[in-house]
Design an enzyme around this catalytic site. Structure first.
Site, PDB file in Angstrom:
ATOM      1  CG  ASN A  46     -14.098  31.294  32.616  1.00 34.47           C
ATOM      2  OD1 ASN A  46     -13.496  30.491  33.334  1.00 34.47           O
ATOM      3  ND2 ASN A  46     -13.515  31.954  31.628  1.00 34.47           N
ATOM      4  NE  ARG A  68     -11.468  27.989  31.321  1.00 36.14           N
ATOM      5  CZ  ARG A  68     -10.429  28.435  31.998  1.00 36.14           C
ATOM      6  NH1 ARG A  68     -10.619  29.286  32.991  1.00 36.14           N
ATOM      7  NH2 ARG A  68      -9.223  28.069  31.696  1.00 36.14           N
ATOM      8  CG  HIS A  92      -5.311  28.494  28.794  1.00 38.04           C
ATOM      9  ND1 HIS A  92      -3.974  28.578  29.087  1.00 38.04           N
ATOM     10  CD2 HIS A  92      -5.966  28.846  29.920  1.00 38.04           C
ATOM     11  CE1 HIS A  92      -3.808  28.965  30.342  1.00 38.04           C
ATOM     12  NE2 HIS A  92      -5.023  29.126  30.874  1.00 38.04           N
ATOM     13  CG  HIS A 129      -4.437  32.116  27.605  1.00 42.06           C
ATOM     14  ND1 HIS A 129      -5.770  32.314  27.299  1.00 42.06           N
ATOM     15  CD2 HIS A 129      -4.361  32.153  28.961  1.00 42.06           C
ATOM     16  CE1 HIS A 129      -6.455  32.467  28.417  1.00 42.06           C
ATOM     17  NE2 HIS A 129      -5.627  32.372  29.442  1.00 42.06           N
ATOM     18  N   GLY A 154      -1.773  34.668  31.550  1.00 39.11           N
ATOM     19  CA  GLY A 154      -2.583  35.194  32.658  1.00 39.11           C
ATOM     20  C   GLY A 154      -2.081  34.580  33.949  1.00 39.11           C
ATOM     21  CG  ASN A 155      -3.895  34.490  38.013  1.00 37.27           C
ATOM     22  OD1 ASN A 155      -2.880  34.927  38.532  1.00 37.27           O
ATOM     23  ND2 ASN A 155      -5.098  34.946  38.292  1.00 37.27           N
ATOM     24  NE  ARG A 212      -1.834  26.873  37.372  1.00 30.78           N
ATOM     25  CZ  ARG A 212      -2.697  27.040  36.375  1.00 30.78           C
ATOM     26  NH1 ARG A 212      -2.682  26.208  35.357  1.00 30.78           N
ATOM     27  NH2 ARG A 212      -3.548  28.041  36.393  1.00 30.78           N
ATOM     28  CG  ASP A 256      -1.751  40.908  40.374  1.00 32.49           C
ATOM     29  OD1 ASP A 256      -1.208  41.756  39.629  1.00 32.49           O
ATOM     30  OD2 ASP A 256      -2.979  40.744  40.444  1.00 32.49           O
ATOM     31  CG  PHE A 257       2.460  39.053  35.757  1.00 32.57           C
ATOM     32  CD1 PHE A 257       1.800  37.891  36.135  1.00 32.57           C
ATOM     33  CD2 PHE A 257       3.682  38.943  35.118  1.00 32.57           C
ATOM     34  CE1 PHE A 257       2.342  36.641  35.868  1.00 32.57           C
ATOM     35  CE2 PHE A 257       4.240  37.696  34.846  1.00 32.57           C
ATOM     36  CZ  PHE A 257       3.563  36.549  35.219  1.00 32.57           C
ATOM     37  N   GLY A 292      -1.116  39.148  28.730  1.00 29.77           N
ATOM     38  CA  GLY A 292      -0.945  39.330  27.283  1.00 29.77           C
ATOM     39  C   GLY A 292      -1.662  40.567  26.763  1.00 29.77           C
ATOM     40  CD  GLU A 341     -10.967  31.594  28.234  1.00 31.00           C
ATOM     41  OE1 GLU A 341     -10.840  32.642  28.892  1.00 31.00           O
ATOM     42  OE2 GLU A 341     -10.501  30.513  28.594  1.00 31.00           O
TER      43      GLU A 341
HETATM   44  P1  AMP Z   1      -6.082  36.280  33.898  1.00 34.44           P
HETATM   45  O1  AMP Z   1      -5.728  34.969  34.531  1.00 34.44           O
HETATM   46  O2  AMP Z   1      -6.176  36.205  32.406  1.00 34.44           O
HETATM   47  O3  AMP Z   1      -7.269  36.929  34.535  1.00 34.44           O
HETATM   48  O4  AMP Z   1      -4.841  37.253  34.175  1.00 34.44           O
HETATM   49  C1  AMP Z   1      -4.513  37.664  35.462  1.00 34.44           C
HETATM   50  C2  AMP Z   1      -3.136  38.316  35.426  1.00 34.44           C
HETATM   51  O5  AMP Z   1      -3.152  39.449  34.544  1.00 34.44           O
HETATM   52  C3  AMP Z   1      -2.676  38.832  36.786  1.00 34.44           C
HETATM   53  O6  AMP Z   1      -1.356  38.402  37.073  1.00 34.44           O
HETATM   54  C4  AMP Z   1      -2.681  40.321  36.606  1.00 34.44           C
HETATM   55  O7  AMP Z   1      -1.663  40.931  37.352  1.00 34.44           O
HETATM   56  C5  AMP Z   1      -2.385  40.462  35.135  1.00 34.44           C
HETATM   57  N1  AMP Z   1      -2.728  41.819  34.704  1.00 34.44           N
HETATM   58  C6  AMP Z   1      -3.921  42.430  34.726  1.00 34.44           C
HETATM   59  N2  AMP Z   1      -3.802  43.722  34.363  1.00 34.44           N
HETATM   60  C7  AMP Z   1      -2.471  43.941  34.136  1.00 34.44           C
HETATM   61  C8  AMP Z   1      -1.676  45.061  33.744  1.00 34.44           C
HETATM   62  N3  AMP Z   1      -2.249  46.241  33.542  1.00 34.44           N
HETATM   63  N4  AMP Z   1      -0.342  44.891  33.585  1.00 34.44           N
HETATM   64  C9  AMP Z   1       0.230  43.688  33.808  1.00 34.44           C
HETATM   65  N5  AMP Z   1      -0.463  42.604  34.177  1.00 34.44           N
HETATM   66  C10 AMP Z   1      -1.789  42.712  34.342  1.00 34.44           C
END
Ligand code: AMP
Length: 397
Positions: free
Chosen positions: A7, A90, A179, A207, A209-210, A240, A282-283, A332, A383
């Site tokens: 993936n 994926r 997704h 969903h 994430g990034n 985005r 990055d969150f 999430g 996934e």
């Molecule tokens: P993904 O694209 O599903 O891999 O999600 C990546 C995002 O999840 C990034 O912005 C990370 O900062 C966020 N993330 C991962 N761990 C945490 C956390 N403990 N608290 C808040 N956001 C998180």
């Protein structure tokens, strides 16, 4: 049958080696921060974990590293590549060319390349992953599982844009949604966790994430989703922009003398919470910056939470109500404060967050109060297992 699931995301590569006799995950891992000097491979097998930090310039290098570690004498789980019976990839955008998962052939590769124009951030790393695996494991069946296929059940009133009809007929301009493999997994999983048949549920899956999207799943099928013709649409994301007034595109290109490529880059890579905050996509970084008083980081977070809440309202309206809202993917599953901020004000839907229960990361968990009529859940996405199942089915034929 042993299936390797690959993936490739925009800055990450997740992999799993799955024994399909019992769906046991033999090894899995994640390559993060691809293109950055402190990229990291985390490999897990037999309850053990190994981390490697090194520069990983691109996805090809990442795939090579994964294949090396899977056959490594110390932390590998197979003696050689020959043990891998099939590879499931994926693939983000299948356009109208692919309504379901498919065996990868030379023809399919050409079609995937054509689809790249619609998903410039995502299909290219997917294709690089496929090519790298083909080069190292020639003759092993490779299967593409598309993010778009789950959304094929949307009715025309949900997937059509208010543009001349010919653009749909001739160029395939319509909402596809993305997704899908994650939304499909979470919809199946929440029905099992709640012990309610899918046909009796109205689910909104978030969903986050990034890349982020929401899907409305009614009676087990997707009826609407927030992403569109490309994964650029919907809410603002890591880098985005999400939905904007389309006239802004023309205005900005005119005023800044930008080419289509530059505008595409601006909207795909320089926008979202990164563009607003100027801090990070990055969150975790945003949370930290906001806590230290960075107003723009706080604004980016406020916008993100507000947009999720607003879209939940739209999808609830599309389904005539909602029985359960699920949170999945990086933010999430892990963003405790993000979930709390999103759920503030959802009480009108009967969704009431339980602050104690919300104090959870990365596992199936009910996070709403007992008297909440609309349930709230964290459901970690998977996934990979959906891709492995499709791959087994197609490769066995
Ligand atoms: P993904 O694209 O599903 O891999 O999600 C990546 C995002 O999840 C990034 O912005 C990370 O900062 C966020 N993330 C991962 N761990 C945490 C956390 N403990 N608290 C808040 N956001 C998180």
């Amino acid at each position: 049958m042993i299936v390797l699931v690959v993936n490739c995301g925009s800055s990450s590569l997740k992999y799993q080696l799955v024994n399909m006799e019992n769906e046991e995950v033999m090894a899995k891992g994640l390559v993060e921060k691809i293109t950055l000097p402190d990229a990291q491979l985390t490999h897990k097998w037999n309850g053990q974990k190994k981390e490697i930090v090194q520069p990983i310039p691109d996805h090809k290098v990442a795939v090579k590293l994964v294949l090396d570690i899977l056959t490594d004498k110390d932390c590998g789980v197979i003696k050689s590549m020959d043990a891998i019976d099939a590879v499931g990839h994926r693939v983000v955008h299948g356009g109208e060319e692919f309504a379901s998962s498919t065996l990868i052939t030379a023809e399919v590769m050409k079609a995937l390349e054509r689809c790249s124009a619609m998903a410039p951030l995502h299909n290219p790393p997917n294709i690089i992953g496929i090519k790298a695996c083909e080069a190292i494991m020639p003759g092993v069946p490779q299967v593409a599982v598309f993010d778009t296929s789950f959304h094929q059940t949307m009715p025309p009133k949900a997937y059509m844009y208010g543009l001349p009809y010919e653009l749909y007929k001739e160029d395939g301009i319509r909402r596809y949604g993305f997704h899908g493999t994650s939304h499909r997994y979470v919809a199946d999983r929440i029905a099992k966790v709640m012990g309610v048949p899918k046909k009796d549920l109205r689910i909104i899956n978030c969903h986050l994430g990034n890349g982020s999207s929401l899907a409305a799943v009614k009676g087990g099928v997707c009826i609407d989703t927030t992403m569109g013709f490309t994964p650029l649409a919907g809410m603002l994301m890591g880098t985005r922009c999400g939905d904007i007034d389309p006239a802004i595109v023309l205005n900005v290109m005119d005023h800044h003398n930008l080419s289509t490529k530059e505008m595409d880059m601006l909207m795909n890579k320089k926008s979202g919470v990164l563009g607003i905050s100027g801090v990070s996509s990055d969150f975790r970084d945003l949370g930290e910056a906001a806590a230290n008083g960075n107003d723009r980081a706080q604004l980016a977070l406020d916008m993100f939470h507000y947009q999720v809440r607003k879209l939940i309202g739209a999808l609830a309206a599309a389904m005539g109500g909602v029985d359960v809202i699920t949170f999945t993917a990086g933010v999430g599953e892990n963003g405790i404060e993000d979930r709390a901020a999103i759920c503030e004000g959802l009480e009108y839907l009967g969704a009431v967050l339980d602050k104690e229960r919300n104090n959870v990361r990365g596992k199936d968990a009910l996070i709403s109060t007992d008297d909440s009529t609309c349930k709230l859940y964290v459901i970690p996405t998977n996934e990979e297992i959906m891709i492995a199942r499709d791959t087994k089915e197609i490769a066995s034929k």
